[in-house]
Design a protein around this motif. Structure first.
Motif, mmCIF file in Angstrom:
data_model
loop_
_atom_site.group_PDB
_atom_site.id
_atom_site.type_symbol
_atom_site.label_atom_id
_atom_site.label_comp_id
_atom_site.label_asym_id
_atom_site.label_seq_id
_atom_site.Cartn_x
_atom_site.Cartn_y
_atom_site.Cartn_z
ATOM 1 N N GLY A 1 0.899 -1.319 -0.205
ATOM 2 C CA GLY A 1 -0.017 -0.057 0.049
ATOM 3 C C GLY A 1 0.843 1.219 0.082
ATOM 4 O O GLY A 1 0.482 2.423 -0.575
ATOM 5 N N GLU A 2 2.028 1.238 0.666
ATOM 6 C CA GLU A 2 2.789 2.549 0.834
ATOM 7 C C GLU A 2 3.377 2.774 -0.540
ATOM 8 O O GLU A 2 3.748 4.076 -0.729
ATOM 9 N N GLN A 3 3.486 1.794 -1.388
ATOM 10 C CA GLN A 3 4.206 2.090 -2.688
ATOM 11 C C GLN A 3 3.306 2.683 -3.598
ATOM 12 O O GLN A 3 3.606 3.198 -5.016
ATOM 13 N N ALA A 4 1.860 2.574 -3.501
ATOM 14 C CA ALA A 4 0.907 2.698 -4.441
ATOM 15 C C ALA A 4 0.988 4.136 -5.362
ATOM 16 O O ALA A 4 0.914 4.018 -6.349
ATOM 17 N N ASP A 5 1.410 5.201 -4.277
ATOM 18 C CA ASP A 5 1.809 6.706 -5.077
ATOM 19 C C ASP A 5 2.857 6.870 -5.548
ATOM 20 O O ASP A 5 3.228 8.091 -5.992
ATOM 21 N N ARG A 6 4.100 5.765 -5.401
ATOM 22 C CA ARG A 6 5.121 6.064 -5.806
ATOM 23 C C ARG A 6 5.317 5.765 -7.209
ATOM 24 O O ARG A 6 4.728 5.115 -7.974
#
Ligand code: ATP
Length: 250
Positions: free
Chosen positions: A131-136
């Motif tokens: 989830g933390e990577q979703a907007d990278r």
């Protein structure tokens, strides 16, 4: 080995591809059952990618047939497109899109509704903890993550067959192991997996495999069956014996 043809996911017969006078794939035949992990092995230039591209409907065969779920790939490539996921050798996600944007784009290409894309993405990112990577931006991710995400994108529309072209090339052993866990999980859920690799240890992870050299299949069967046939203790030795045969023929 006798296969129940109803259980066949892929059937390839005398598939050939020439480029001018050069034969890249030389009338190969093999079949793959549903839910099987099938490895295509061989040195660079053996004809693995050309075979995969024909199976995906991206390249027309010169002769022979390839059926996916009883559909002739060369005759009905559009029908086959929705039955397959393809992770190409070169990184197949858009580097200048975020992770979420890549999923949204590919989900749309494969006909998923916006609601389904959002729901499935949320489930997946929670389950696999990205989830933390979703907007990278995709280009900022480590290679191992890119490869795992590219696999998930190929599997996102739930295709019955997934083709993976050298998915673990260049990634470290730990990530390779995690990648193979994803493959097993999909196969257990009934997805057929065709994977090319040049890592010989990965041959042993496949249910069955074909070893190609110079466009032809030189060995075909379960890993244990192939070792037995070549009276070899490991795949390295099988490869050397195949290369040796080639050398003797020249
Ligand atoms: P690699 O792991 O390096 O991709 P491979 O086993 O996948 O190896 P292919 O990419 O299928 O091998 O290539 C098989 C042979 O066909 C090679 O000699 C390659 O140069 C040749 N070939 C592939 N595509 C073309 C093309 N479009 N035109 C001419 N020759 C081609």
């Amino acid at each position: 080995m006798n296969y129940n043809t109803n259980n066949l996911s892929i059937k390839v017969e005398n598939l050939e591809r020439r480029f001018g006078n050069f034969t890249a794939v030389n009338k190969i035949s093999f079949s793959v059952r549903r839910g099987e992990i099938f490895g295509l092995l061989g040195a660079n230039g053996a004809g693995k990618t050309t075979t995969l591209r024909m199976l995906c409907g991206l390249l027309a065969p010169t002769s022979g047939t390839a059926l996916i779920d009883n559909t002739d790939v060369a005759r009905q490539p559009e029908k086959v497109r929705f039955k397959i996921g393809y992770m190409s050798q070169r990184f197949s996600l858009y580097e200048d899109l975020t992770v979420w944007e890549n999923f949204r784009f590919y989900g749309g290409v494969y006909g998923m509704s916006a609601k389904d894309i959002r729901k499935k993405f949320e489930d997946l990112s929670q389950r696999l903890n990205f989830g933390e990577q979703a907007d990278r931006l995709t280009r900022d991710l480590p290679l191992g993550w890119k490869q795992k995400l590219a696999f998930m994108v190929a599997a996102f529309h739930n295709p019955p067959v997934i083709f993976l072209d050298e998915p673990t090339s260049g990634v470290d052993p730990m990530v390779r192991r995690q990648f193979w866990d994803l493959i097993y999980e999909s196969a257990l859920a009934g997805t057929t997996i065709i994977v090319t690799t040049h890592y010989l240890d990965e041959a042993m992870y496949c249910d069955r495999l074909a070893i190609m050299a110079e466009g032809s299949i030189k060995a075909y069967g379960t890993p244990a069956g192939v070792l037995d046939e070549f009276k070899a203790v490991n795949m390295q030795e099988v490869f050397l014996k195949i290369a040796g045969k080639e050398a003797l023929l020249q």
